[in-house]
Design a protein around this motif. Structure first.
Motif, PDB file in Angstrom:
ATOM      1  N   LYS A   1      -7.640   5.137  -0.885  1.00  0.00           N
ATOM      2  CA  LYS A   1      -6.839   3.982  -1.345  1.00  0.00           C
ATOM      3  C   LYS A   1      -7.622   2.692  -1.166  1.00  0.00           C
ATOM      4  O   LYS A   1      -7.668   1.839  -2.057  1.00  0.00           O
ATOM      5  N   PHE A   2      -8.278   2.542  -0.011  1.00  0.00           N
ATOM      6  CA  PHE A   2      -9.065   1.325   0.220  1.00  0.00           C
ATOM      7  C   PHE A   2     -10.199   1.220  -0.806  1.00  0.00           C
ATOM      8  O   PHE A   2     -10.499   0.140  -1.299  1.00  0.00           O
TER       9      PHE A   2
ATOM     10  N   THR B   1       0.820  -1.226   0.000  1.00  0.00           N
ATOM     11  CA  THR B   1       0.000   0.000   0.000  1.00  0.00           C
ATOM     12  C   THR B   1       0.851   1.273   0.000  1.00  0.00           C
ATOM     13  O   THR B   1       0.313   2.378   0.029  1.00  0.00           O
TER      14      THR B   1
ATOM     15  N   ALA C   1      -1.573  -4.570   3.860  1.00  0.00           N
ATOM     16  CA  ALA C   1      -1.625  -3.116   4.047  1.00  0.00           C
ATOM     17  C   ALA C   1      -1.058  -2.796   5.418  1.00  0.00           C
ATOM     18  O   ALA C   1      -1.289  -3.544   6.370  1.00  0.00           O
TER      19      ALA C   1
ATOM     20  N   VAL D   1      -2.285   4.058   4.458  1.00  0.00           N
ATOM     21  CA  VAL D   1      -3.598   3.875   3.824  1.00  0.00           C
ATOM     22  C   VAL D   1      -4.551   5.013   4.188  1.00  0.00           C
ATOM     23  O   VAL D   1      -4.381   5.668   5.213  1.00  0.00           O
TER      24      VAL D   1
ATOM     25  N   ASN E   1      -1.906   5.230  -5.795  1.00  0.00           N
ATOM     26  CA  ASN E   1      -3.139   4.648  -6.338  1.00  0.00           C
ATOM     27  C   ASN E   1      -2.982   4.327  -7.816  1.00  0.00           C
ATOM     28  O   ASN E   1      -3.410   3.277  -8.289  1.00  0.00           O
TER      29      ASN E   1
ATOM     30  N   ALA F   1      -7.338   2.344  10.452  1.00  0.00           N
ATOM     31  CA  ALA F   1      -7.191   1.631   9.175  1.00  0.00           C
ATOM     32  C   ALA F   1      -8.273   0.556   9.053  1.00  0.00           C
ATOM     33  O   ALA F   1      -8.881   0.383   7.989  1.00  0.00           O
TER      34      ALA F   1
END
Ligand code: SF4
Length: 376
Positions: free
Chosen positions: A104-105, A65, A95, A100, A69, A143
């Motif tokens: 991004k997730f 991660t 990750a 993060v 992106n 996160a």
């Protein structure tokens, strides 16, 4: 068995003091080149042909991660265009908290990643500092929350026990916090002190101490009791899951299945041959860019060596190793390879048969290293 694919991303924000993985801090400048080279390697590997669709894909590291992106999206798009991936395949990414955010997730989820493995290690800030993790317990919790908001319903956490400063009480608290976050899978590893790591030096000079054996035994008891009361069952020596959430990618390793692997230092196992890529990311990129092979080592396992490996890996699983599958795959039996060793281990209550499976007993799991040493 269908093959898996492992993608190695060797970049980290900083090096944890216990880590001996093929991972590097301070190489941000190489990330773009590395991603481009991985796309080239992907196309090269796929061009050799693929006998069966992939049953799983795993992005590990390092810290995957840490890629931007755009880099993650490009890599994923290349993999999807190069490989035939089974419908519903497990696609995981490791990750780390601190690298993060929600965007991004969301991008990962929208790109087809359906499983997240978050490297938390501890929910205690003093323990995180002692092993030089770059994130806090609060960032780890955030996160996990963001991952759920982004739509991940298959979440795994890595935690470590036997850490410097750790007590049985703080281990219980870390496990309790993990379980309260609604996760489906837990990987619980005892810290091992690897040679030439900063941790080894700190322990040698006495600036850090590890919990003693009695504390570790107490931690094991806490783990067993909390996992049972929270509905996570142990399916491998270090892994626990809710029903239906075992990691298929790792099960393929433990069943000694085939896997492709790409990136610096990645190890593939195909057609009975183990192939290791060159470890240094910079060296890896130069070889790809000049059209040369990235292969560093190649080892062809003979039938008996592969059989022994299948037994040893399979015994890590709580269900054990299927004798029928072994015989079908290798056309040899346990008795032919091990003589009286299996019977001797059974007589000592370290191994047992459950239907067609040979597995470690409860006692055998405690002395797993001894059992494996006799079967290697
Ligand atoms: S984040 Fe993981 S791979 Fe990176 S240094 Fe820490 S333990 Fe090693």
């Amino acid at each position: 068995m269908k093959p898996s694919l492992y993608i190695h991303i060797p970049f980290c924000l900083a090096k944890c003091n216990y880590c001996s993985f093929n991972s590097y801090a301070g190489l941000e400048g190489l990330q773009e080149r590395y991603v481009e080279c991985m796309c080239v390697e992907c196309r090269n590997v796929a061009a050799k042909g693929q006998p069966a669709p992939l049953q799983s894909v795993f992005f590990g590291g390092g810290t995957p991660t840490l890629l931007s992106n755009d880099q993650l999206q490009r890599l994923l798009a290349t993999i999807v265009s190069c490989f035939d991936i089974e419908e519903g395949a497990e696609i995981s990414i490791e990750a780390n908290p601190g690298t993060v955010n929600l965007e991004k997730f969301q991008l990962l989820r929208a790109s087809g990643i359906n499983r997240l493995s978050i490297g938390v290690q501890s929910f205690n800030d003093a323990e995180l500092r002692a092993i030089a993790r770059v994130h806090s317990a609060e960032e780890a919790k955030q996160a996990l929350e963001l991952a759920r908001v982004a739509g991940f319903s298959n979440l795994s956490i890595d935690l470590m026990y036997g850490l410097p400063q750790q007590t049985a009480k703080s281990w219980r608290e870390s496990l309790g916090t993990a379980l309260s976050m609604g996760i489906q899978h837990l990987s619980l590893y005892q810290l091992t002190v690897e040679e030439k790591t900063p941790l080894e030096k700190m322990l040698a000079c006495g600036s850090l101490q590890l919990p003693d054996e009695d504390v570790i035994a107490e931690m094991d008891e806490i783990t067993a009791s909390l996992m049972e009361s929270n509905g996570l069952y142990q399916y491998e020596i270090s892994n626990y899951a809710r029903e239906g959430y075992q990691c298929s990618h790792n099960i393929n390793y433990w069943q000694n299945g085939e896997y492709y692997a790409m990136g610096a230092g990645a190890v593939a196992y195909l057609e009975g041959t183990r192939i290791k890529n060159i470890a240094g990311p910079e060296h890896y990129c130069s070889l790809v860019e000049s059209g040369q092979s990235v292969e560093a080592e190649r080892e062809r396992l003979d039938k008996e060596a592969s059989f022994r490996e299948s037994v040893i890996m399979g015994l890590r699983l709580n269900c054990g190793v299927s004798c029928k599958r072994l015989e079908r795959r290798y056309a040899i039996t346990l008795d032919q390879v091990y003589g009286t060793t299996i019977e001797s281990l059974r007589a000592r209550d370290l191994l047992e048969y459950e239907g067609e499976y040979l597995r470690l007993t409860g006692q055998g799991r405690v002395f797993a290293n001894l059992v494996m040493a006799e079967l290697v």
